[in-house]
Design a protein around this motif. Structure first.
Motif, PDB file in Angstrom:
ATOM      1  N   GLU A 200      -3.029   6.171  32.287  1.00  6.47           N
ATOM      2  CA  GLU A 200      -4.285   6.749  31.886  1.00  6.47           C
ATOM      3  C   GLU A 200      -4.464   8.109  31.884  1.00  6.47           C
ATOM      4  N   VAL A 201      -4.836   8.766  30.690  1.00  3.34           N
ATOM      5  CA  VAL A 201      -5.224  10.250  30.554  1.00  3.34           C
ATOM      6  C   VAL A 201      -6.464  10.737  30.683  1.00  3.34           C
ATOM      7  N   PHE A 202      -6.458  11.389  31.859  1.00  7.21           N
ATOM      8  CA  PHE A 202      -7.897  11.754  32.337  1.00  7.21           C
ATOM      9  C   PHE A 202      -8.450  12.924  31.426  1.00  7.21           C
ATOM     10  N   SER A 203      -9.863  12.556  31.216  1.00  7.23           N
ATOM     11  CA  SER A 203     -10.724  13.620  30.386  1.00  7.23           C
ATOM     12  C   SER A 203     -11.377  14.347  31.574  1.00  7.23           C
ATOM     13  N   PRO A 204     -11.880  15.524  30.923  1.00  2.00           N
ATOM     14  CA  PRO A 204     -12.700  16.449  31.634  1.00  2.00           C
ATOM     15  C   PRO A 204     -14.055  15.570  32.319  1.00  2.00           C
ATOM     16  N   GLU A 205     -14.462  14.787  31.595  1.00  2.00           N
ATOM     17  CA  GLU A 205     -15.527  14.061  32.026  1.00  2.00           C
ATOM     18  C   GLU A 205     -15.215  13.026  33.168  1.00  2.00           C
ATOM     19  N   GLN A 206     -14.125  12.535  33.088  1.00  2.00           N
ATOM     20  CA  GLN A 206     -13.661  11.713  34.193  1.00  2.00           C
ATOM     21  C   GLN A 206     -13.424  12.433  35.516  1.00  2.00           C
ATOM     22  N   VAL A 207     -12.882  13.617  35.372  1.00  2.00           N
ATOM     23  CA  VAL A 207     -12.878  14.750  36.481  1.00  2.00           C
ATOM     24  C   VAL A 207     -14.096  15.172  37.188  1.00  2.00           C
ATOM     25  N   ALA A 208     -15.148  15.337  36.177  1.00  2.00           N
ATOM     26  CA  ALA A 208     -16.427  15.492  36.494  1.00  2.00           C
ATOM     27  C   ALA A 208     -16.870  14.600  37.584  1.00  2.00           C
ATOM     28  N   GLU A 209     -16.617  13.291  37.113  1.00  2.00           N
ATOM     29  CA  GLU A 209     -17.226  12.156  38.149  1.00  2.00           C
ATOM     30  C   GLU A 209     -16.446  12.316  39.481  1.00  2.00           C
ATOM     31  N   ILE A 210     -15.332  12.602  39.517  1.00  2.00           N
ATOM     32  CA  ILE A 210     -14.626  12.891  40.821  1.00  2.00           C
ATOM     33  C   ILE A 210     -15.230  13.783  41.569  1.00  2.00           C
ATOM     34  N   ARG A 211     -15.493  15.062  40.808  1.00  2.00           N
ATOM     35  CA  ARG A 211     -16.112  15.957  41.587  1.00  2.00           C
ATOM     36  C   ARG A 211     -17.578  15.668  42.170  1.00  2.00           C
ATOM     37  N   ALA A 212     -18.187  14.997  41.460  1.00  2.00           N
ATOM     38  CA  ALA A 212     -19.665  14.459  42.092  1.00  2.00           C
ATOM     39  C   ALA A 212     -19.436  13.443  43.233  1.00  2.00           C
ATOM     40  N   ILE A 213     -18.438  12.599  43.387  1.00  2.00           N
ATOM     41  CA  ILE A 213     -18.023  11.678  44.569  1.00  2.00           C
ATOM     42  C   ILE A 213     -17.776  12.868  45.696  1.00  2.00           C
ATOM     43  N   SER A 214     -17.027  13.911  45.150  1.00  2.00           N
ATOM     44  CA  SER A 214     -16.280  14.613  46.244  1.00  2.00           C
ATOM     45  C   SER A 214     -17.673  15.362  46.913  1.00  2.00           C
ATOM     46  N   LYS A 215     -18.485  15.827  46.160  1.00  2.00           N
ATOM     47  CA  LYS A 215     -19.465  16.540  46.577  1.00  2.00           C
ATOM     48  C   LYS A 215     -20.295  15.761  47.725  1.00  2.00           C
ATOM     49  N   GLU A 216     -20.607  14.397  47.182  1.00  2.00           N
ATOM     50  CA  GLU A 216     -21.219  13.634  47.925  1.00  2.00           C
ATOM     51  C   GLU A 216     -20.500  13.302  49.578  1.00  2.00           C
ATOM     52  N   ILE A 217     -19.117  13.352  49.464  1.00  2.00           N
ATOM     53  CA  ILE A 217     -18.538  13.232  50.641  1.00  2.00           C
ATOM     54  C   ILE A 217     -18.541  14.426  51.657  1.00  2.00           C
ATOM     55  N   GLY A 218     -18.821  15.431  51.244  1.00  2.00           N
ATOM     56  CA  GLY A 218     -18.801  16.751  51.921  1.00  2.00           C
ATOM     57  C   GLY A 218     -17.542  17.224  52.318  1.00  2.00           C
ATOM     58  N   LYS A 219     -17.468  18.262  53.013  1.00  2.00           N
ATOM     59  CA  LYS A 219     -15.977  18.999  53.200  1.00  2.00           C
ATOM     60  C   LYS A 219     -15.463  18.411  54.588  1.00  2.00           C
ATOM     61  N   LYS A 220     -14.669  17.309  54.446  1.00  2.00           N
ATOM     62  CA  LYS A 220     -14.006  16.607  55.575  1.00  2.00           C
ATOM     63  C   LYS A 220     -12.938  15.996  54.896  1.00  2.00           C
ATOM     64  N   PRO A 221     -11.896  16.118  55.966  1.00  2.00           N
ATOM     65  CA  PRO A 221     -10.812  14.960  55.554  1.00  2.00           C
ATOM     66  C   PRO A 221     -11.107  13.518  55.447  1.00  2.00           C
ATOM     67  N   LEU A 222     -10.421  12.679  54.568  1.00  2.22           N
ATOM     68  CA  LEU A 222     -10.606  11.507  54.329  1.00  2.22           C
ATOM     69  C   LEU A 222      -9.789  10.466  55.108  1.00  2.22           C
ATOM     70  N   THR A 223     -10.183   9.301  55.464  1.00  2.00           N
ATOM     71  CA  THR A 223      -9.375   8.320  56.019  1.00  2.00           C
ATOM     72  C   THR A 223      -9.166   7.154  55.176  1.00  2.00           C
ATOM     73  N   ALA A 224      -8.072   6.352  55.754  1.00  5.20           N
ATOM     74  CA  ALA A 224      -7.829   5.099  54.805  1.00  5.20           C
ATOM     75  C   ALA A 224      -9.243   4.464  54.698  1.00  5.20           C
ATOM     76  N   ALA A 225      -9.842   4.287  55.423  1.00  7.68           N
ATOM     77  CA  ALA A 225     -11.091   3.347  55.513  1.00  7.68           C
ATOM     78  C   ALA A 225     -12.151   3.901  54.554  1.00  7.68           C
ATOM     79  N   ASP A 226     -12.123   5.367  54.543  1.00  6.61           N
ATOM     80  CA  ASP A 226     -12.931   5.988  53.319  1.00  6.61           C
ATOM     81  C   ASP A 226     -12.526   5.595  51.802  1.00  6.61           C
TER      82      ASP A 226
END
Length: 258
Positions: A200-226
């Motif tokens: 899969e060749v990621f588009s700028p729009e897909q990266v924007a979706e990733i950044r939106a999820i990241s913003k909801e998570i906040g600034k913290k390290p993730l776990t396998a459960a997350d």
């Protein structure tokens, strides 16, 4: 003192009795012929070109020229150029971007970025036993691009099982200040290297979706459960087509019509 030797008469040849007059005459003729031939040689050692050779060459040139000039299609633009062909513009200006198809651009950029990961995960993506998990053959890498992207952006803490083995090495966030191009390139690289073949060749729009999820998570390290609920996460935006051209420096999509 008297001498029996007779004076030489300069008007007559001084010949010995053993001299063969006929042979001497023939030798003189041969030498004269050789001297005559040498006088015809040029300084470079070549004999003059025969007039017949010059005439023959002239005739061939005349015939060949007449054949070329009489051909209607030999120099015809329409004969050798495809219909509706338009020559593309080429610029050597310093501002002209270097372009590459998106997969090639991502692989080149991603390989450079992976050097930040190689000290832990290995240059071959095999990881470190019990500490840092492998990249090759990892279900966390080969699943949705969201998971590896978030791990790069947030880091990972706590144990995680990869391909049937457990690992417990903390990973810091790696993508502070990274552009969308950096993130998309590294995800594509690890998903298509070390035996992985996602494609899969990621588009700028897909990266924007990733950044939106990241913003909801906040600034913290993730776990396998997350991360586990996101393994099957699908993007709403479409991926780039493999033939899409990107600016190698900025990762911007370049319109083929520009």
């Amino acid at each position: 003192m008297s001498s029996d030797q007779q004076p030489v008469d300069p008007t007559k040849p001084d010949l010995e009795e053993s001299t063969n007059v006929a042979q001497a005459h023939e030798e003189v003729n041969r030498n004269a012929a050789a001297a005559s031939r040498e006088q015809q040689l040029r300084e470079n050692g070549l004999e003059p070109v025969s007039i017949w050779i010059m005439i023959a060459g002239f005739i061939v040139a005349v015939i060949g020229g007449s054949v070329l000039l009489s051909s209607e299609n030999l120099f015809s633009y329409d004969e050798f150029v495809k219909q509706d062909y338009v020559r593309g513009e080429f610029s050597r200006g310093e501002d002209s971007p270097l372009l590459a198809a998106a997969p090639d651009a991502y692989m080149k950029k991603g390989a450079a970025l992976y050097k930040n990961c190689a000290s832990c995960h290995g240059t071959g993506g095999a990881g470190t036993a019990g500490v840092f998990p492998p990249i090759g053959g990892s279900e966390w890498v080969e699943g949705s691009g969201v998971v590896p992207a978030l791990v790069i952006m947030h880091g990972l803490t706590g144990p995680i099982d990869v391909a049937g083995s457990s690992y417990n090495g903390a990973m810091p966030a790696m993508a502070d200040g990274w552009s969308d191009y950096d993130i998309a390139a590294l995800i594509y690289y690890i998903q298509n290297s070390f035996g992985n073949k996602v494609g899969e060749v990621f588009s700028p729009e897909q990266v924007a979706e990733i950044r939106a999820i990241s913003k909801e998570i906040g600034k913290k390290p993730l776990t396998a459960a997350d991360l586990k609920p996101l393994l099957d996460k699908k993007f709403e935006a479409a991926a780039l087509k493999p033939e899409t051209m990107l600016d190698l420096k900025t990762g911007e999509v370049v319109d083929a019509g520009e």
